[in-house]
Design an enzyme around this catalytic site. Structure first.
Site, mmCIF file in Angstrom:
data_model
loop_
_atom_site.group_PDB
_atom_site.id
_atom_site.type_symbol
_atom_site.label_atom_id
_atom_site.label_comp_id
_atom_site.label_asym_id
_atom_site.label_seq_id
_atom_site.Cartn_x
_atom_site.Cartn_y
_atom_site.Cartn_z
ATOM 1 N N LYS A 22 0.839 -1.213 0.000
ATOM 2 C CA LYS A 22 0.000 0.000 0.000
ATOM 3 C C LYS A 22 0.869 1.256 0.000
ATOM 4 O O LYS A 22 0.678 2.154 -0.810
ATOM 5 C CB LYS A 22 -0.901 0.000 1.250
ATOM 6 C CG LYS A 22 -1.584 1.341 1.512
ATOM 7 C CD LYS A 22 -2.506 1.281 2.700
ATOM 8 C CE LYS A 22 -1.921 1.728 4.005
ATOM 9 N NZ LYS A 22 -1.579 3.161 4.099
ATOM 10 N N ASN A 23 1.838 1.291 0.894
ATOM 11 C CA ASN A 23 2.616 2.521 1.060
ATOM 12 C C ASN A 23 3.621 2.760 -0.063
ATOM 13 O O ASN A 23 4.169 3.860 -0.175
ATOM 14 C CB ASN A 23 3.333 2.527 2.422
ATOM 15 C CG ASN A 23 2.349 2.754 3.554
ATOM 16 O OD1 ASN A 23 1.164 2.988 3.314
ATOM 17 N ND2 ASN A 23 2.830 2.682 4.790
ATOM 18 N N CYS A 116 -6.486 13.001 12.232
ATOM 19 C CA CYS A 116 -6.932 11.690 11.777
ATOM 20 C C CYS A 116 -6.945 10.721 12.933
ATOM 21 O O CYS A 116 -6.742 11.098 14.070
ATOM 22 C CB CYS A 116 -6.078 11.180 10.636
ATOM 23 S SG CYS A 116 -4.575 10.421 11.169
ATOM 24 N N ARG A 121 -1.036 14.531 12.521
ATOM 25 C CA ARG A 121 -0.437 14.401 11.192
ATOM 26 C C ARG A 121 -0.364 15.726 10.428
ATOM 27 O O ARG A 121 -1.004 15.908 9.388
ATOM 28 C CB ARG A 121 -1.169 13.334 10.386
ATOM 29 C CG ARG A 121 -1.164 12.001 11.088
ATOM 30 C CD ARG A 121 -1.729 10.900 10.265
ATOM 31 N NE ARG A 121 -0.699 10.206 9.508
ATOM 32 C CZ ARG A 121 -0.918 9.061 8.872
ATOM 33 N NH1 ARG A 121 -2.099 8.517 8.884
ATOM 34 N NH2 ARG A 121 0.048 8.481 8.230
ATOM 35 N N ASP A 304 3.722 1.094 12.221
ATOM 36 C CA ASP A 304 2.559 0.413 11.637
ATOM 37 C C ASP A 304 2.405 -1.020 12.139
ATOM 38 O O ASP A 304 1.367 -1.639 11.924
ATOM 39 C CB ASP A 304 2.659 0.410 10.100
ATOM 40 C CG ASP A 304 2.381 1.780 9.511
ATOM 41 O OD1 ASP A 304 1.890 2.660 10.247
ATOM 42 O OD2 ASP A 304 2.655 1.979 8.313
ATOM 43 N N ARG A 396 -9.148 -0.381 4.103
ATOM 44 C CA ARG A 396 -8.261 0.627 3.508
ATOM 45 C C ARG A 396 -6.910 0.053 3.122
ATOM 46 O O ARG A 396 -6.236 0.577 2.238
ATOM 47 C CB ARG A 396 -8.006 1.770 4.504
ATOM 48 C CG ARG A 396 -9.218 2.602 4.780
ATOM 49 C CD ARG A 396 -8.881 3.698 5.708
ATOM 50 N NE ARG A 396 -7.906 4.584 5.072
ATOM 51 C CZ ARG A 396 -7.630 5.800 5.474
ATOM 52 N NH1 ARG A 396 -8.244 6.289 6.521
ATOM 53 N NH2 ARG A 396 -6.751 6.529 4.847
HETATM 54 C C1 UD1 Z 1 3.829 7.109 6.295
HETATM 55 C C2 UD1 Z 1 3.011 5.852 6.083
HETATM 56 C C3 UD1 Z 1 2.361 5.404 7.393
HETATM 57 C C4 UD1 Z 1 3.413 5.270 8.483
HETATM 58 C C5 UD1 Z 1 4.264 6.532 8.593
HETATM 59 C C6 UD1 Z 1 5.431 6.392 9.562
HETATM 60 C C7 UD1 Z 1 2.272 6.064 3.804
HETATM 61 C C8 UD1 Z 1 1.139 6.281 2.864
HETATM 62 N N1 UD1 Z 1 1.982 6.122 5.104
HETATM 63 O O1 UD1 Z 1 2.908 8.129 6.701
HETATM 64 O O2 UD1 Z 1 1.729 4.158 7.167
HETATM 65 O O3 UD1 Z 1 2.779 5.038 9.712
HETATM 66 O O4 UD1 Z 1 4.809 6.877 7.297
HETATM 67 O O5 UD1 Z 1 6.238 5.336 9.212
HETATM 68 O O6 UD1 Z 1 3.391 5.815 3.395
HETATM 69 N N2 UD1 Z 1 5.093 14.909 10.813
HETATM 70 C C9 UD1 Z 1 5.114 16.244 11.178
HETATM 71 N N3 UD1 Z 1 5.064 17.187 10.202
HETATM 72 C C10 UD1 Z 1 4.999 16.855 8.876
HETATM 73 C C11 UD1 Z 1 4.988 15.491 8.512
HETATM 74 C C12 UD1 Z 1 5.040 14.534 9.506
HETATM 75 O O7 UD1 Z 1 5.156 16.560 12.356
HETATM 76 O O8 UD1 Z 1 4.970 17.760 8.036
HETATM 77 C C13 UD1 Z 1 5.096 13.882 11.885
HETATM 78 C C14 UD1 Z 1 3.798 13.087 11.887
HETATM 79 O O9 UD1 Z 1 2.798 13.762 12.611
HETATM 80 C C15 UD1 Z 1 4.236 11.814 12.539
HETATM 81 C C16 UD1 Z 1 5.676 11.648 12.047
HETATM 82 O O10 UD1 Z 1 6.097 12.919 11.608
HETATM 83 O O11 UD1 Z 1 4.227 11.954 13.929
HETATM 84 C C17 UD1 Z 1 5.812 10.639 10.937
HETATM 85 O O12 UD1 Z 1 5.081 11.057 9.836
HETATM 86 P P1 UD1 Z 1 5.456 10.693 8.327
HETATM 87 O O13 UD1 Z 1 6.742 9.946 8.276
HETATM 88 O O14 UD1 Z 1 5.322 11.914 7.516
HETATM 89 O O15 UD1 Z 1 4.277 9.685 7.980
HETATM 90 P P2 UD1 Z 1 3.370 9.661 6.699
HETATM 91 O O16 UD1 Z 1 4.175 9.915 5.479
HETATM 92 O O17 UD1 Z 1 2.147 10.453 6.933
#
Ligand code: UD1
Length: 417
Positions: A22-23, A116, A121, A304, A396
């Site tokens: 998925k990711n 969410c 996030r 995850d 999902r």
């Molecule tokens: C991706 C994965 C998700 C996984 C996560 C962490 C996909 C589609 N989803 O989500 O399954 O759980 O990586 O391995 O690939 N953060 C901030 N500011 C930002 C962006 C992120 O503070 O601008 C924080 C988030 O709130 C979270 C952490 O960073 O606490 C990790 O987020 P991130 O690595 O960005 O996860 P996703 O890409 O959303």
């Protein structure tokens, strides 16, 4: 509303085939915007989240044709640049399409993804990186508009190795002028898969899998066909299902190199694993013991997998301590497990899990995707009947979940609501 009904305690064993990731699929589908042409994708998981990405692409003017084992995406006629708010709200990771739109068309309009199920996030790391690349950002009434005349490669130091921000910067930079450098990039295997896909399209991306990624802009990208990597979280979920049931299973189409911390923890608690090319055998004969876990960015233990592993730990001997370092609200599923007899105390980021002899069937609700899968694992060993509501969360991210579980011998049915 549909629900799962599970009669626990049946002996599970057999073989399961892991679906495409998925990711990895989500950013690769977004990357299909970049060639303004045809991309043929194999091994795309048929799940709600990929469907949503297709819906968004179609709403922008793209076409998506699904054949038996492939999906053909054509982005030649993209003529809209605004991601519909209702679709953006349904799937937070649709923010990854912004990188595709900006990279190709230099404009994107979308709404703030908001909170969410597992935490707030935010996307400020994405926006900061876009600004650094010379993109103007204006925010009004919840809408964010990004636009620029051209994108020129820059050095971007991420404050945190965010998976989504790393992917968005890569997508935005493939067709830029000059070279973009990302320091403190996320190192997840799905980013390597994105790099491989883009390079097959003619991009010049190197370094994915390390924390230093370089993207040398090119003028054009060509049509491409690509096979998406196996889902490492689905692999881990089925390994934990085998462990909690003390079963013997063969997990096929799995890449063990992507799940080293999961394999290590399963071995530490007493599971026997044999890693072969593209498959993993697991045999769980002896009593399992408690273990401590901390979730970390890759190559650490994946957030995850936290809920599924916590569920496994509820029925092993001893007390386990789990620390969730990535998302602040990822223990909501534990309240449901408590209804089934689990003994879990949450203190901030820490879950203290005291192993119990037995879980008991109950009416529970999935609180998020992985937390939902965790309840299925609990139901599989619980005495009596477990009914799980809100299964939309599970749909999902897990392709053919019920069919795969039934194939292993689980007594599970969907009651359509
Ligand atoms: C991706 C994965 C998700 C996984 C996560 C962490 C996909 C589609 N989803 O989500 O399954 O759980 O990586 O391995 O690939 N953060 C901030 N500011 C930002 C962006 C992120 O503070 O601008 C924080 C988030 O709130 C979270 C952490 O960073 O606490 C990790 O987020 P991130 O690595 O960005 O996860 P996703 O890409 O959303």
């Amino acid at each position: 509303m549909s629900e799962y009904i599970i009669k626990g305690g049946k002996r599970l064993e057999g073989t399961v085939n892991i679906s495409g990731s998925k990711n990895a699929a989500l950013p690769i589908i977004a990357a299909c915007l970049l060639n303004g042409g045809k991309s043929i994708l194999y091994n795309v998981p048929k799940i709600h989240d990929t469907e949503m990405m297709f819906e968004i692409l179609k709403s922008l003017g793209g076409t998506v044709e699904k054949k038996k084992n492939k999906v053909i995406i054509d982005t030649n006629k993209i003529n809209k640049f605004e991601i519909p708010e209702n679709l953006m709200r349904q799937m937070r990771s649709s923010v990854i399409l912004v990188g595709g739109l900006l990279g190709k068309y230099k404009k994107a309009i979308f709404s703030y993804p908001g909170g969410c199920d597992i935490g707030t996030r935010p996307i400020e790391l994405h926006l900061k990186a876009f600004e650094k690349l010379g993109i103007n950002i204006s925010k009004n009434y919840g809408n964010i508009e990004c636009f620029c005349d051209k994108i020129i490669g820059k050095k971007i130091d991420l404050d945190f190795p965010s998976v989504g921000a790393t992917e968005n910067v890569i997508l935005t930079s493939c067709l830029a002028e000059g070279t973009t450098i990302i320091n403190n990039a996320a190192r997840e295997p799905e980013i390597i898969d994105l790099q491989n896909f883009l390079n097959k399209m003619g991009a010049k991306v190197k370094g994915a899998g390390s924390s230093h990624i370089e993207i040398e802009g090119v003028k054009h990208l060509k049509d491409v066909s690509y096979n998406i990597m196996p889902d490492r979280i689905e692999t881990g979920t089925f390994l934990c299902l085998a462990a909690i049931n003390h079963s013997e299973m063969l997990i096929k189409n799995a890449d063990a190199n992507h799940i080293t911390p999961i394999i290590n923890k399963l071995e530490e608690i007493g599971c026997n694993l044999e890693v072969e090319k593209n498959q993993i055998k697991i045999k769980v004969a002896k009593k399992l013991r408690a273990v401590d876990i901390k979730t970390m960015p890759y190559p650490g233990f994946p957030t995850d997998m936290q809920s599924v592993f916590v569920t496994l730990l509820t029925v092993v001997k001893g007390t386990s301590v789990v620390v969730e370092n990535i998302f602040e609200n990822r223990y909501r599923f534990t309240q449901e497990l408590t209804r089934m007899g689990a003994k879990i105390t949450i203190e901030g980021k820490t879950a203290i899990v005291k192993g119990v002899k037995k879980l008991y069937g109950a009416n529970v609700k999935a609180t998020d995707l992985r937390g939902g899968a965790a309840l299925v694992l609990a139901g599989s060993v619980a005495k009596g009947i477990t009914k799980i509501q809100n299964i939309e969360y599970i749909l999902r991210g897990y392709e053919d979940f019920v069919k795969k579980l039934q194939g292993l011998g689980l007594d599970i049915d969907i009651i359509k609501g």
